[in-house]
Design a protein around this motif. Structure first.
Motif, PDB file in Angstrom:
ATOM      1  N   ARG A 170       0.729  -1.310   0.059  1.00 35.24           N
ATOM      2  CA  ARG A 170      -0.287  -0.083  -0.208  1.00 35.24           C
ATOM      3  C   ARG A 170       0.932   1.300  -0.012  1.00 35.24           C
ATOM      4  O   ARG A 170       0.587   2.329  -0.698  1.00 35.24           O
ATOM      5  CB  ARG A 170      -0.861   0.130   1.300  1.00 35.24           C
ATOM      6  N   LYS A 171       2.029   1.162   0.821  1.00 32.98           N
ATOM      7  CA  LYS A 171       2.745   2.542   0.773  1.00 32.98           C
ATOM      8  C   LYS A 171       3.583   2.496  -0.433  1.00 32.98           C
ATOM      9  O   LYS A 171       3.620   3.967  -0.958  1.00 32.98           O
ATOM     10  CB  LYS A 171       3.875   2.275   2.053  1.00 32.98           C
ATOM     11  N   ILE A 172       4.116   1.729  -1.074  1.00 35.01           N
ATOM     12  CA  ILE A 172       4.643   1.813  -2.500  1.00 35.01           C
ATOM     13  C   ILE A 172       3.605   2.222  -3.486  1.00 35.01           C
ATOM     14  O   ILE A 172       3.864   3.097  -4.263  1.00 35.01           O
ATOM     15  CB  ILE A 172       5.175   0.746  -3.059  1.00 35.01           C
ATOM     16  N   ARG A 173       2.503   1.958  -3.484  1.00 32.45           N
ATOM     17  CA  ARG A 173       1.128   2.573  -4.350  1.00 32.45           C
ATOM     18  C   ARG A 173       1.032   3.729  -4.107  1.00 32.45           C
ATOM     19  O   ARG A 173       0.812   4.667  -5.038  1.00 32.45           O
ATOM     20  CB  ARG A 173      -0.170   1.539  -4.127  1.00 32.45           C
ATOM     21  N   ASP A 174       1.024   4.106  -2.938  1.00 30.43           N
ATOM     22  CA  ASP A 174       0.791   5.445  -2.579  1.00 30.43           C
ATOM     23  C   ASP A 174       1.767   6.492  -2.995  1.00 30.43           C
ATOM     24  O   ASP A 174       1.392   7.802  -3.688  1.00 30.43           O
ATOM     25  CB  ASP A 174       0.384   5.929  -1.008  1.00 30.43           C
ATOM     26  N   ILE A 175       3.084   5.998  -2.779  1.00 29.70           N
ATOM     27  CA  ILE A 175       4.176   6.732  -3.483  1.00 29.70           C
ATOM     28  C   ILE A 175       4.100   7.115  -4.803  1.00 29.70           C
ATOM     29  O   ILE A 175       4.474   8.069  -5.596  1.00 29.70           O
ATOM     30  CB  ILE A 175       5.379   6.213  -2.793  1.00 29.70           C
ATOM     31  N   LEU A 176       3.814   5.919  -5.445  1.00 31.39           N
ATOM     32  CA  LEU A 176       3.870   6.121  -6.874  1.00 31.39           C
ATOM     33  C   LEU A 176       2.787   7.027  -7.538  1.00 31.39           C
ATOM     34  O   LEU A 176       3.137   7.781  -8.352  1.00 31.39           O
ATOM     35  CB  LEU A 176       3.528   4.551  -7.602  1.00 31.39           C
ATOM     36  N   ARG A 177       1.695   7.065  -6.711  1.00 35.08           N
ATOM     37  CA  ARG A 177       0.683   8.002  -7.235  1.00 35.08           C
ATOM     38  C   ARG A 177       1.049   9.366  -7.029  1.00 35.08           C
ATOM     39  O   ARG A 177       0.742  10.205  -7.938  1.00 35.08           O
ATOM     40  CB  ARG A 177      -0.614   7.550  -6.439  1.00 35.08           C
ATOM     41  N   ARG A 178       2.007   9.396  -6.228  1.00 36.50           N
ATOM     42  CA  ARG A 178       2.201  11.107  -5.812  1.00 36.50           C
ATOM     43  C   ARG A 178       3.315  11.418  -6.636  1.00 36.50           C
ATOM     44  O   ARG A 178       3.330  12.357  -7.245  1.00 36.50           O
ATOM     45  CB  ARG A 178       2.223  11.086  -4.241  1.00 36.50           C
ATOM     46  N   LEU A 179       4.175  10.317  -7.124  1.00 40.87           N
ATOM     47  CA  LEU A 179       5.267  10.849  -7.807  1.00 40.87           C
ATOM     48  C   LEU A 179       4.819  10.931  -9.276  1.00 40.87           C
ATOM     49  O   LEU A 179       5.531  11.433 -10.008  1.00 40.87           O
ATOM     50  CB  LEU A 179       6.271   9.700  -7.657  1.00 40.87           C
ATOM     51  N   ALA A 180       3.695  10.202  -9.409  1.00 38.52           N
ATOM     52  CA  ALA A 180       3.307  10.525 -10.859  1.00 38.52           C
ATOM     53  C   ALA A 180       3.008  12.051 -11.279  1.00 38.52           C
ATOM     54  O   ALA A 180       2.662  12.198 -12.517  1.00 38.52           O
ATOM     55  CB  ALA A 180       1.859   9.649 -11.187  1.00 38.52           C
ATOM     56  N   ASP A 181       2.635  12.865 -10.262  1.00 40.90           N
ATOM     57  CA  ASP A 181       2.439  14.278 -10.230  1.00 40.90           C
ATOM     58  C   ASP A 181       1.345  14.316 -11.353  1.00 40.90           C
ATOM     59  O   ASP A 181       1.352  15.366 -12.247  1.00 40.90           O
ATOM     60  CB  ASP A 181       3.605  14.823 -10.875  1.00 40.90           C
ATOM     61  N   GLY A 182      -0.042  13.681 -11.128  1.00 39.15           N
ATOM     62  CA  GLY A 182      -1.206  14.178 -11.961  1.00 39.15           C
ATOM     63  C   GLY A 182      -1.065  13.412 -13.106  1.00 39.15           C
ATOM     64  O   GLY A 182      -2.187  13.124 -13.838  1.00 39.15           O
ATOM     65  N   ARG A 183      -0.182  12.510 -13.716  1.00 40.21           N
ATOM     66  CA  ARG A 183      -0.221  11.787 -14.869  1.00 40.21           C
ATOM     67  C   ARG A 183      -0.893  10.473 -14.754  1.00 40.21           C
ATOM     68  O   ARG A 183      -0.878   9.733 -13.568  1.00 40.21           O
ATOM     69  CB  ARG A 183       1.108  11.598 -15.536  1.00 40.21           C
ATOM     70  N   GLN A 184      -1.537   9.922 -15.644  1.00 35.89           N
ATOM     71  CA  GLN A 184      -2.515   8.805 -15.381  1.00 35.89           C
ATOM     72  C   GLN A 184      -1.713   7.553 -15.209  1.00 35.89           C
ATOM     73  O   GLN A 184      -0.726   7.399 -15.868  1.00 35.89           O
ATOM     74  CB  GLN A 184      -3.576   8.505 -16.485  1.00 35.89           C
ATOM     75  N   LEU A 185      -2.005   6.657 -14.376  1.00 37.96           N
ATOM     76  CA  LEU A 185      -1.384   5.334 -13.937  1.00 37.96           C
ATOM     77  C   LEU A 185      -2.273   4.323 -14.492  1.00 37.96           C
ATOM     78  O   LEU A 185      -3.601   4.451 -14.547  1.00 37.96           O
ATOM     79  CB  LEU A 185      -0.836   5.208 -12.600  1.00 37.96           C
ATOM     80  N   ARG A 186      -1.673   3.181 -14.769  1.00 38.58           N
ATOM     81  CA  ARG A 186      -2.380   1.965 -15.202  1.00 38.58           C
ATOM     82  C   ARG A 186      -2.770   1.476 -13.794  1.00 38.58           C
ATOM     83  O   ARG A 186      -2.196   0.482 -13.320  1.00 38.58           O
ATOM     84  CB  ARG A 186      -1.657   1.041 -16.013  1.00 38.58           C
ATOM     85  N   GLU A 187      -4.191   1.701 -13.569  1.00 39.50           N
ATOM     86  CA  GLU A 187      -4.454   1.546 -11.945  1.00 39.50           C
ATOM     87  C   GLU A 187      -4.590  -0.052 -11.704  1.00 39.50           C
ATOM     88  O   GLU A 187      -4.128  -0.459 -10.856  1.00 39.50           O
ATOM     89  CB  GLU A 187      -5.784   2.179 -11.674  1.00 39.50           C
ATOM     90  N   PRO A 188      -5.199  -0.725 -12.635  1.00 38.72           N
ATOM     91  CA  PRO A 188      -5.334  -2.428 -12.563  1.00 38.72           C
ATOM     92  C   PRO A 188      -3.827  -2.839 -12.046  1.00 38.72           C
ATOM     93  O   PRO A 188      -3.665  -3.752 -11.183  1.00 38.72           O
ATOM     94  CB  PRO A 188      -5.963  -2.980 -13.661  1.00 38.72           C
ATOM     95  N   GLU A 189      -2.799  -2.495 -12.942  1.00 38.80           N
ATOM     96  CA  GLU A 189      -1.539  -3.095 -12.764  1.00 38.80           C
ATOM     97  C   GLU A 189      -0.795  -2.394 -11.464  1.00 38.80           C
ATOM     98  O   GLU A 189      -0.143  -3.283 -10.726  1.00 38.80           O
ATOM     99  CB  GLU A 189      -0.661  -2.843 -13.876  1.00 38.80           C
ATOM    100  N   LEU A 190      -1.091  -1.322 -11.268  1.00 37.22           N
ATOM    101  CA  LEU A 190      -0.530  -0.709  -9.966  1.00 37.22           C
ATOM    102  C   LEU A 190      -1.145  -1.638  -8.669  1.00 37.22           C
ATOM    103  O   LEU A 190      -0.472  -1.975  -7.667  1.00 37.22           O
ATOM    104  CB  LEU A 190      -1.168   0.812  -9.786  1.00 37.22           C
TER     105      LEU A 190
END
Length: 284
Positions: A170-190
Protein backbone atom coordinates in the motif's frame (compact mmCIF):
# COMPACT_ATOMS: atom_id res chain seq x y z
CA UNK A 1 11.40 41.29 12.69
CA UNK A 2 12.99 38.57 10.61
CA UNK A 3 16.57 37.63 9.82
CA UNK A 4 18.34 37.31 6.53
CA UNK A 5 21.74 35.74 6.88
CA UNK A 6 24.58 33.89 5.23
CA UNK A 7 26.25 30.83 6.65
CA UNK A 8 29.23 31.24 8.94
CA UNK A 9 32.65 30.52 7.55
CA UNK A 10 33.91 26.96 7.88
CA UNK A 11 36.98 26.89 10.09
CA UNK A 12 39.99 24.84 8.90
CA UNK A 13 41.43 22.32 9.24
CA UNK A 14 38.59 20.12 8.01
CA UNK A 15 40.71 17.00 8.20
CA UNK A 16 41.31 17.17 11.95
CA UNK A 17 40.78 14.16 14.18
CA UNK A 18 37.96 15.77 16.15
CA UNK A 19 35.35 16.19 13.44
CA UNK A 20 32.90 18.00 15.71
CA UNK A 21 35.47 20.78 16.22
CA UNK A 22 36.51 20.98 12.57
CA UNK A 23 33.67 23.15 11.30
CA UNK A 24 31.80 26.17 12.61
CA UNK A 25 28.46 27.52 11.48
CA UNK A 26 25.01 26.02 11.11
CA UNK A 27 25.03 24.40 7.65
CA UNK A 28 28.35 22.72 6.90
CA UNK A 29 27.53 20.59 3.86
CA UNK A 30 24.75 19.90 1.40
CA UNK A 31 24.25 17.52 -1.49
CA UNK A 32 21.45 16.70 -3.88
CA UNK A 33 20.99 14.17 -6.63
CA UNK A 34 20.85 15.40 -10.23
CA UNK A 35 17.58 17.22 -10.91
CA UNK A 36 16.11 16.84 -7.42
CA UNK A 37 14.93 19.74 -5.28
CA UNK A 38 15.39 18.25 -1.80
CA UNK A 39 19.01 18.51 -0.66
CA UNK A 40 20.61 16.52 2.11
CA UNK A 41 21.54 19.38 4.43
CA UNK A 42 24.13 18.61 7.11
CA UNK A 43 24.14 21.12 9.97
CA UNK A 44 27.04 21.36 12.37
CA UNK A 45 25.36 19.38 15.14
CA UNK A 46 24.95 16.34 12.87
CA UNK A 47 28.71 15.89 12.54
CA UNK A 48 28.76 14.05 15.85
CA UNK A 49 26.43 11.46 14.30
CA UNK A 50 29.31 10.42 12.03
CA UNK A 51 31.30 9.16 14.99
CA UNK A 52 31.34 5.41 15.77
CA UNK A 53 28.35 4.10 17.69
CA UNK A 54 26.02 6.97 16.69
CA UNK A 55 22.77 6.76 14.72
CA UNK A 56 22.80 8.57 11.38
CA UNK A 57 20.19 11.21 10.63
CA UNK A 58 17.82 11.17 7.65
CA UNK A 59 20.00 13.76 5.89
CA UNK A 60 23.21 11.80 6.44
CA UNK A 61 21.57 8.60 5.18
CA UNK A 62 20.22 10.46 2.13
CA UNK A 63 23.60 12.15 1.57
CA UNK A 64 25.25 8.75 1.25
CA UNK A 65 22.61 7.53 -1.23
CA UNK A 66 22.89 10.74 -3.26
CA UNK A 67 26.66 10.34 -3.52
CA UNK A 68 26.30 6.72 -4.66
CA UNK A 69 23.76 7.76 -7.28
CA UNK A 70 25.81 10.71 -8.50
CA UNK A 71 28.86 8.48 -8.86
CA UNK A 72 26.77 6.03 -10.91
CA UNK A 73 25.63 8.82 -13.24
CA UNK A 74 29.20 9.96 -13.75
CA UNK A 75 30.25 6.43 -14.71
CA UNK A 76 28.82 6.46 -18.24
CA UNK A 77 26.93 8.81 -20.60
CA UNK A 78 23.16 8.44 -20.64
CA UNK A 79 22.76 6.98 -17.17
CA UNK A 80 20.74 9.99 -16.03
CA UNK A 81 17.82 8.36 -17.87
CA UNK A 82 18.15 5.21 -15.77
CA UNK A 83 18.24 6.39 -12.18
CA UNK A 84 16.79 8.92 -9.80
CA UNK A 85 17.69 8.96 -6.10
CA UNK A 86 15.35 10.74 -3.69
CA UNK A 87 15.55 11.86 -0.08
CA UNK A 88 14.41 9.56 2.72
CA UNK A 89 11.41 11.86 3.18
CA UNK A 90 9.95 10.26 0.06
CA UNK A 91 8.63 7.48 2.28
CA UNK A 92 6.25 10.12 3.72
CA UNK A 93 5.86 12.08 0.52
CA UNK A 94 2.43 13.48 1.27
CA UNK A 95 3.76 15.28 4.35
CA UNK A 96 6.91 16.97 3.13
CA UNK A 97 5.60 18.08 -0.28
CA UNK A 98 2.42 19.52 1.24
CA UNK A 99 0.40 17.91 -1.52
CA UNK A 100 2.60 19.27 -4.32
CA UNK A 101 4.73 16.38 -5.70
CA UNK A 102 6.13 18.58 -8.46
CA UNK A 103 8.46 19.97 -5.83
CA UNK A 104 10.46 16.72 -5.99
CA UNK A 105 12.19 17.60 -9.29
CA UNK A 106 13.52 20.86 -10.70
CA UNK A 107 11.73 22.28 -13.78
CA UNK A 108 12.97 20.64 -16.97
CA UNK A 109 14.37 17.52 -15.31
CA UNK A 110 13.11 14.14 -16.46
CA UNK A 111 10.02 13.27 -14.45
CA UNK A 112 10.63 10.77 -11.64
CA UNK A 113 8.61 7.85 -12.98
CA UNK A 114 10.21 7.99 -16.42
CA UNK A 115 13.40 6.39 -15.06
CA UNK A 116 14.23 2.69 -14.85
CA UNK A 117 15.00 2.85 -11.15
CA UNK A 118 13.75 5.14 -8.38
CA UNK A 119 15.74 4.65 -5.17
CA UNK A 120 15.40 6.23 -1.74
CA UNK A 121 15.93 5.34 1.92
CA UNK A 122 12.78 4.62 3.88
CA UNK A 123 12.01 4.88 7.58
CA UNK A 124 8.71 3.47 8.76
CA UNK A 125 9.26 3.83 12.52
CA UNK A 126 11.49 6.93 12.90
CA UNK A 127 14.13 4.54 14.21
CA UNK A 128 15.34 2.33 11.34
CA UNK A 129 16.40 2.96 7.73
CA UNK A 130 16.07 0.58 4.79
CA UNK A 131 16.47 1.00 1.03
CA UNK A 132 13.54 1.06 -1.38
CA UNK A 133 14.08 0.66 -5.13
CA UNK A 134 11.13 0.92 -7.51
CA UNK A 135 11.93 -0.94 -10.74
CA UNK A 136 10.58 0.16 -14.15
CA UNK A 137 7.98 2.65 -12.81
CA UNK A 138 7.67 4.12 -16.32
CA UNK A 139 5.72 1.01 -17.39
CA UNK A 140 2.80 2.26 -15.26
CA UNK A 141 2.53 5.61 -17.08
CA UNK A 142 -0.46 5.35 -19.38
CA UNK A 143 0.80 7.99 -21.82
CA UNK A 144 4.06 6.07 -22.34
CA UNK A 145 2.75 2.50 -22.09
CA UNK A 146 -1.03 2.32 -22.64
CA UNK A 147 -1.27 -1.43 -23.22
CA UNK A 148 2.21 -2.98 -23.13
CA UNK A 149 3.81 -5.22 -20.55
CA UNK A 150 4.14 -3.79 -17.04
CA UNK A 151 7.32 -4.88 -15.25
CA UNK A 152 6.97 -2.48 -12.32
CA UNK A 153 7.97 -3.89 -8.93
CA UNK A 154 9.66 -2.70 -5.76
CA UNK A 155 12.56 -4.04 -3.70
CA UNK A 156 12.94 -3.31 0.00
CA UNK A 157 16.49 -4.08 1.13
CA UNK A 158 16.57 -4.20 4.90
CA UNK A 159 19.46 -4.76 7.30
CA UNK A 160 17.11 -5.66 10.18
CA UNK A 161 14.73 -8.39 9.08
CA UNK A 162 12.60 -7.99 12.21
CA UNK A 163 11.86 -4.32 11.43
CA UNK A 164 10.09 -4.47 8.09
CA UNK A 165 7.79 -1.62 7.00
CA UNK A 166 4.10 -2.00 7.64
CA UNK A 167 1.94 -2.78 4.60
CA UNK A 168 4.68 -1.98 2.07
CA UNK A 169 2.47 -2.72 -0.96
CA UNK A 170 0.00 0.00 0.00
CA UNK A 171 2.82 2.38 0.82
CA UNK A 172 4.53 1.85 -2.56
CA UNK A 173 1.23 2.36 -4.40
CA UNK A 174 0.67 5.62 -2.54
CA UNK A 175 4.21 6.82 -3.32
CA UNK A 176 3.84 5.96 -7.01
CA UNK A 177 0.56 7.89 -7.25
CA UNK A 178 2.15 10.96 -5.72
CA UNK A 179 5.32 10.73 -7.79
CA UNK A 180 3.15 10.50 -10.93
CA UNK A 181 2.37 14.18 -10.35
CA UNK A 182 -1.07 14.00 -11.93
CA UNK A 183 -0.18 11.73 -14.86
CA UNK A 184 -2.51 8.79 -15.37
CA UNK A 185 -1.27 5.44 -14.08
CA UNK A 186 -2.48 2.03 -15.14
CA UNK A 187 -4.49 1.47 -12.01
CA UNK A 188 -5.24 -2.29 -12.36
CA UNK A 189 -1.55 -3.04 -12.78
CA UNK A 190 -0.68 -0.69 -9.92
CA UNK A 191 -2.98 -2.68 -7.64
CA UNK A 192 -1.07 -5.88 -8.51
CA UNK A 193 2.42 -4.52 -7.97
CA UNK A 194 4.83 -6.93 -6.29
CA UNK A 195 7.03 -5.77 -3.41
CA UNK A 196 9.98 -8.06 -2.67
CA UNK A 197 11.70 -8.17 0.72
CA UNK A 198 14.67 -10.47 0.08
CA UNK A 199 16.99 -11.80 2.75
CA UNK A 200 19.84 -9.33 3.23
CA UNK A 201 23.01 -9.12 5.34
CA UNK A 202 22.06 -8.12 8.87
CA UNK A 203 23.71 -5.33 10.81
CA UNK A 204 25.57 -6.46 13.95
CA UNK A 205 24.23 -3.61 16.10
CA UNK A 206 21.25 -1.24 16.37
CA UNK A 207 22.91 2.00 15.26
CA UNK A 208 24.46 1.38 11.80
CA UNK A 209 21.20 1.08 9.84
CA UNK A 210 21.70 4.50 8.18
CA UNK A 211 24.82 3.21 6.44
CA UNK A 212 23.12 0.26 4.78
CA UNK A 213 20.83 2.00 2.23
CA UNK A 214 23.82 3.66 0.57
CA UNK A 215 25.84 0.47 0.72
CA UNK A 216 23.05 -1.70 -0.69
CA UNK A 217 22.43 0.85 -3.46
CA UNK A 218 26.11 0.85 -4.45
CA UNK A 219 26.13 -2.94 -4.72
CA UNK A 220 22.83 -3.02 -6.63
CA UNK A 221 24.06 -0.44 -9.14
CA UNK A 222 27.16 -2.52 -9.87
CA UNK A 223 24.89 -4.93 -11.79
CA UNK A 224 21.21 -3.88 -11.58
CA UNK A 225 19.71 -6.60 -13.77
CA UNK A 226 21.65 -9.31 -11.97
CA UNK A 227 20.53 -8.10 -8.55
CA UNK A 228 16.92 -7.67 -9.67
CA UNK A 229 16.89 -11.31 -10.78
CA UNK A 230 18.52 -12.34 -7.51
CA UNK A 231 16.10 -10.38 -5.29
CA UNK A 232 13.04 -11.69 -7.13
CA UNK A 233 14.24 -15.30 -7.07
CA UNK A 234 14.53 -15.64 -10.84
CA UNK A 235 18.31 -16.24 -10.93
CA UNK A 236 20.14 -16.37 -7.63
CA UNK A 237 23.74 -15.23 -7.31
CA UNK A 238 25.90 -18.07 -6.03
CA UNK A 239 27.65 -17.66 -2.70
CA UNK A 240 26.98 -16.71 0.92
CA UNK A 241 24.66 -13.76 1.52
CA UNK A 242 27.40 -11.56 2.97
CA UNK A 243 29.62 -12.17 -0.06
CA UNK A 244 26.80 -11.53 -2.54
CA UNK A 245 26.14 -8.11 -0.95
CA UNK A 246 29.81 -7.33 -0.11
CA UNK A 247 28.91 -6.94 3.55
CA UNK A 248 32.52 -6.57 4.62
CA UNK A 249 32.66 -3.12 3.01
CA UNK A 250 30.16 -1.70 5.51
CA UNK A 251 32.92 -1.61 8.12
CA UNK A 252 34.53 1.25 6.21
CA UNK A 253 31.29 2.98 5.21
CA UNK A 254 31.17 5.39 8.15
CA UNK A 255 34.67 6.67 7.48
CA UNK A 256 33.88 7.03 3.77
CA UNK A 257 30.74 9.01 4.55
CA UNK A 258 32.67 11.23 6.96
CA UNK A 259 35.21 11.95 4.23
CA UNK A 260 32.46 12.78 1.75
CA UNK A 261 30.77 15.20 4.13
CA UNK A 262 34.05 16.95 4.92
CA UNK A 263 34.95 17.18 1.23
CA UNK A 264 31.53 18.69 0.54
CA UNK A 265 32.15 21.18 3.34
CA UNK A 266 35.37 22.34 1.73
CA UNK A 267 33.74 22.67 -1.69
CA UNK A 268 30.83 24.60 -0.23
CA UNK A 269 33.15 27.01 1.57
CA UNK A 270 35.11 27.59 -1.62
CA UNK A 271 31.85 28.42 -3.42
CA UNK A 272 30.87 30.90 -0.69
CA UNK A 273 34.30 32.51 -0.86
CA UNK A 274 34.05 32.80 -4.65
CA UNK A 275 30.68 34.60 -4.44
CA UNK A 276 31.84 37.94 -3.10
CA UNK A 277 28.36 39.48 -3.53
CA UNK A 278 26.78 37.49 -0.70
CA UNK A 279 25.49 40.04 1.86
CA UNK A 280 26.43 40.03 5.52
CA UNK A 281 23.87 38.94 8.14
CA UNK A 282 21.41 41.70 8.98
CA UNK A 283 18.15 42.19 10.86
CA UNK A 284 15.12 43.47 8.99
Amino acid sequence: MYWTFTHSRLAPPLSGNRIQDAVTGDLVAELRFYGTTMPADIPHEQLRNLEPGQWLTADLCSFYCYEVGNAYLEGAPGRWKDLVVLHSRTWDLRHWTAGAPQRVRVPGALQVLEHKYVAFPGNDTDSHFFLCIIIFPRDLLYDLNPNGTVRTMALILNSLQDMQPRNPERKIRDILRRLADGRQLREPELQDINVYLPMMPQQPNMYDCGLYPGHFLSVFLSAPETYIAHCTGKASIDGPLDIVWKHERVKAARDRLKSLVLASSEIRQAALDFNTDIPSPCAM
